[in-house]
Design a protein around this motif. Structure first.
Motif, short mmCIF file in Angstrom:
data_model
loop_
_atom_site.label_atom_id
_atom_site.label_comp_id
_atom_site.label_asym_id
_atom_site.label_seq_id
_atom_site.Cartn_x
_atom_site.Cartn_y
_atom_site.Cartn_z
N TYR A 219 0.83 -1.31 0.00
CA TYR A 219 -0.08 -0.07 0.07
C TYR A 219 0.81 1.35 0.07
O TYR A 219 2.02 1.23 0.47
CB TYR A 219 -0.94 0.05 1.32
N ARG A 220 0.28 2.40 -0.32
CA ARG A 220 0.98 3.70 -0.45
C ARG A 220 -0.19 4.56 -0.26
O ARG A 220 -1.10 4.65 -0.70
CB ARG A 220 1.56 3.75 -2.02
N PHE A 221 0.30 5.66 0.80
CA PHE A 221 -0.40 6.75 1.00
C PHE A 221 -0.11 7.94 0.11
O PHE A 221 1.17 8.31 0.00
CB PHE A 221 -0.31 7.31 2.61
N ILE A 222 -0.98 8.28 -0.92
CA ILE A 222 -0.58 9.21 -1.67
C ILE A 222 -0.55 10.81 -1.35
O ILE A 222 -1.42 11.20 -0.56
CB ILE A 222 -1.80 9.23 -2.95
N GLN A 223 0.62 11.40 -1.48
CA GLN A 223 0.89 12.78 -0.85
C GLN A 223 1.16 13.33 -2.35
O GLN A 223 2.46 13.17 -3.12
CB GLN A 223 2.12 12.77 0.03
N PRO A 224 0.26 14.36 -2.83
CA PRO A 224 0.74 15.11 -4.11
C PRO A 224 1.89 15.78 -4.10
O PRO A 224 2.51 16.32 -3.19
CB PRO A 224 -0.34 16.06 -4.16
N GLU A 225 2.56 15.84 -5.18
CA GLU A 225 4.00 16.35 -5.33
C GLU A 225 4.19 17.81 -4.81
O GLU A 225 5.08 17.98 -3.91
CB GLU A 225 4.22 16.56 -6.86
N HIS A 226 2.92 18.75 -4.85
CA HIS A 226 3.19 20.12 -4.46
C HIS A 226 3.23 19.85 -2.96
O HIS A 226 3.84 20.84 -2.35
CB HIS A 226 2.36 21.02 -5.00
N GLU A 227 2.48 18.96 -2.14
CA GLU A 227 2.46 18.98 -0.70
C GLU A 227 3.87 18.51 -0.26
O GLU A 227 4.41 18.81 0.62
CB GLU A 227 1.43 18.03 -0.28
N SER A 228 4.55 17.50 -0.97
CA SER A 228 5.71 17.07 -0.52
C SER A 228 6.80 17.95 -0.66
O SER A 228 7.63 18.12 0.13
CB SER A 228 6.09 15.63 -1.20
#
Ligand code: CA
Length: 240
Positions: A219-228
């Protein structure tokens, strides 16, 4: 949580030992300054309850030394010295709080709880990814401003995934970190809990917004690129 109480009056030391132990702390007592310094050199304490009028030295020296050697240690001065200039001196010597004798045990316990909670809060900030917020101290989760009720295992899974955003986390990793290595659980347990989390977040397994399934069992929790990028920048500026 382990506490060191530095107190030369036997009755007070005993009362503190009983009261603090009853509140769930591991308590060591040092009846003079030298014993306190010895204990501090050997053991790791979370909090120090410190009397100032000691037979062999001034508690302020202990406060000063302890603060220098162990910056994270919390120090609460508990003393009969109650003039305003004493309080200022104590706080200037590195104490986090100051309580004047005679004192009420309930007030001391409340102050200790407040100090430890504040400390935990700085070490464990709220995690925020997309519109999900997770508070590791109070163990609560929100989606936007709507509180989501989770079971302890669901909370554990979500916390682990959110601490490793965008990383592929295997079912075995989750079993190890959320259930512990000694547990024997059915192989579909993780899948069942992920399914339940998705329902609570109104997430869709085929077009996941939060928790994505990778090759069936990870599984992977999705963090959008701009947030990371944002959180990376925040970390960098916090380190400056
Ligand atoms: Ca004393």
């Amino acid at each position: 949580m382990r506490l060191l109480v530095v107190e030369d009056e036997k009755d007070v030391a005993n009362a503190l030992h009983v009261g603090l132990s009853r509140d769930g702390y591991a308590v060591d007592i040092a009846e003079n300054g030298n014993k306190a310094l010895e204990a501090l050199a050997v053991n790791n304490f979370d909090l120090l309850v410190l009397d100032l009028n000691l037979p062999d030295m001034d508690g302020l020296d202990i406060c000063h030394l302890a603060r220098e050697k162990q910056p994270p240690l919390l120090i609460l001065i508990l003393t009969a010295r109650g003039k305003q200039k004493d309080i200022v001196t104590g706080l200037n010597n590195g104490a986090d709080d100051y309580l004047i004798k005679p004192f009420h045990l309930q007030e001391l316990l409340a102050r200790i709880r407040a100090l430890l909670r504040r400390d935990l809060r700085t070490r464990e900030p709220i995690l925020r990814i997309q519109d999900i917020s997770l508070d590791p101290v109070e163990k609560v989760v929100w989606k936007s401003d709507h509180r989501i009720q989770l079971t302890r295992k669901e909370f554990g899974i979500l916390e682990y995934l959110m601490r490793h955003p965008n990383e592929v986390i295997s079912q075995e990793d989750l079993l190890e970190h959320v259930w512990g290595t000694m547990t024997n659980v059915f192989s579909n347990t993780v899948r069942v809990h992920i399914q339940s989390l998705r329902e609570k977040f109104e997430d869709d397994s085929t077009k996941a917004k939060y928790i994505e399934t990778i090759i069936g069992t990870s599984y992977r929790f999705i963090q959008p690129e701009h947030e990371s990028i944002e959180s990376k920048n925040n970390k960098e500026s916090a380190n400056e």
